[in-house]
Motif scaffolding. Structure first.
Motif, mmCIF file in Angstrom:
data_model
loop_
_atom_site.group_PDB
_atom_site.id
_atom_site.type_symbol
_atom_site.label_atom_id
_atom_site.label_comp_id
_atom_site.label_asym_id
_atom_site.label_seq_id
_atom_site.Cartn_x
_atom_site.Cartn_y
_atom_site.Cartn_z
ATOM 1 N N THR A 98 -4.940 72.577 17.112
ATOM 2 C CA THR A 98 -3.868 72.351 16.032
ATOM 3 C C THR A 98 -3.703 73.627 15.548
ATOM 4 N N ARG A 99 -4.781 74.385 15.013
ATOM 5 C CA ARG A 99 -4.333 75.609 14.264
ATOM 6 C C ARG A 99 -3.679 76.717 15.502
ATOM 7 N N LEU A 100 -4.224 76.600 16.631
ATOM 8 C CA LEU A 100 -3.475 77.766 17.610
ATOM 9 C C LEU A 100 -1.964 77.272 17.699
ATOM 10 N N GLU A 101 -1.767 76.123 18.073
ATOM 11 C CA GLU A 101 -0.482 75.435 18.184
ATOM 12 C C GLU A 101 0.349 76.089 16.915
ATOM 13 N N GLU A 102 -0.201 75.759 15.754
ATOM 14 C CA GLU A 102 0.671 76.040 14.576
ATOM 15 C C GLU A 102 1.005 77.746 14.304
ATOM 16 N N ASP A 103 -0.018 78.347 14.826
ATOM 17 C CA ASP A 103 0.115 79.884 14.733
ATOM 18 C C ASP A 103 1.158 80.398 15.708
ATOM 19 N N LEU A 104 0.937 79.781 16.856
ATOM 20 C CA LEU A 104 2.028 80.088 17.912
ATOM 21 C C LEU A 104 3.416 79.876 17.676
ATOM 22 N N ARG A 105 3.542 78.597 17.091
ATOM 23 C CA ARG A 105 4.961 78.298 16.651
ATOM 24 C C ARG A 105 5.326 79.072 15.319
ATOM 25 N N ALA A 106 4.651 79.551 14.714
ATOM 26 C CA ALA A 106 4.856 80.444 13.317
ATOM 27 C C ALA A 106 5.398 81.828 14.002
ATOM 28 N N THR A 107 5.048 82.098 14.872
ATOM 29 C CA THR A 107 5.161 83.540 15.482
ATOM 30 C C THR A 107 6.156 83.560 16.596
ATOM 31 N N SER A 108 6.546 82.473 17.104
ATOM 32 C CA SER A 108 7.484 82.690 18.398
ATOM 33 C C SER A 108 8.251 81.129 18.098
ATOM 34 N N GLU A 109 8.973 80.946 19.292
ATOM 35 C CA GLU A 109 9.539 79.508 19.448
ATOM 36 C C GLU A 109 8.981 78.507 20.427
ATOM 37 N N LEU A 110 7.959 79.148 20.744
ATOM 38 C CA LEU A 110 6.943 78.467 21.926
ATOM 39 C C LEU A 110 5.875 77.448 21.317
ATOM 40 N N SER A 111 5.768 76.309 22.234
ATOM 41 C CA SER A 111 4.739 75.544 22.017
ATOM 42 C C SER A 111 3.597 76.043 22.769
ATOM 43 N N PHE A 112 2.304 75.357 22.606
ATOM 44 C CA PHE A 112 1.142 75.796 23.372
ATOM 45 C C PHE A 112 1.453 75.516 24.753
ATOM 46 N N ALA A 113 2.217 74.376 24.993
ATOM 47 C CA ALA A 113 2.507 74.039 26.523
ATOM 48 C C ALA A 113 3.465 75.005 26.827
ATOM 49 N N ASP A 114 4.388 75.469 26.459
ATOM 50 C CA ASP A 114 5.275 76.349 26.782
ATOM 51 C C ASP A 114 4.465 77.722 27.214
ATOM 52 N N TYR A 115 3.656 78.234 26.134
ATOM 53 C CA TYR A 115 2.889 79.517 26.514
ATOM 54 C C TYR A 115 2.039 79.367 27.801
ATOM 55 N N HIS A 116 1.568 78.196 27.995
ATOM 56 C CA HIS A 116 0.473 78.067 29.113
ATOM 57 C C HIS A 116 1.383 78.061 30.399
#
Length: 160
Positions: free
Chosen positions: A25-43
């Motif tokens: 959850t924290r990694l997803e929140e941080d990723l969305r806060a600094t990019s327009e990517l979800s964790f799934a997008d990033y992966h």
């Protein structure tokens, strides 16, 4: 009836479940806060960036992501609408299709990666010593191999 876990194993299980959910959850929140990517997008972007030609058959990508085919279709379609990936016919097999990393997808990954790495370090890696990293790697690689193996069903056992 299945035997319950002893107190040490139950504490381990609960600590794993709760902390892994909080971490993701924290990694997803941080990723969305600094990019327009979800964790799934990033992966998806990471996996495509790491293979020759920056393209994978949809089935192979689903296997690597541990996604159902329908979930991958939905994910890739959403990313395609945003220009991060393209879907193309397989060169040698027109029946199949591949997800292909676009220039915009590679740029999005390159912009998100430093922030995501900092989040991974902050929320997990910087808190572990070398022995803990080695131990966790052994445990999760072993579990990954076992869980990735074909499952044995009751009918498989009766056919032996």
């Amino acid at each position: 009836m299945t035997e319950s876990l002893d107190s040490a194993r139950l504490a381990c299980w609960r600590a794993y479940i709760e902390s892994s959910q909080r971490l993701l959850t924290r990694l997803e929140e941080d990723l969305r806060a600094t990019s327009e990517l979800s964790f799934a997008d990033y992966h998806v972007l990471v996996l495509l960036s790491e293979v020759p030609g920056q393209r994978l058959r949809m089935g192979e990508l689903a296997n690597r992501l541990i996604f159902s085919p329908s979930r991958l279709t939905y994910q890739v379609s959403a990313m395609e609408r945003r220009g991060l990936v393209a879907r193309q016919s397989c060169p040698g097999d027109r029946r199949g299709s591949e997800a292909v990393l676009t220039a915009a997808g590679l740029l999005a990954l390159r912009e998100a990666a430093p922030h995501h790495l900092a989040s991974v370090r902050t929320h997990l890696m910087d808190d572990l010593d070398d022995a803990e990293v080695a131990c966790l790697t052994r445990v999760f690689e072993r579990l990954g191999r076992r869980l990735g193996a074909p499952t044995t069903t009751a009918s498989d056992l009766s056919n032996r």
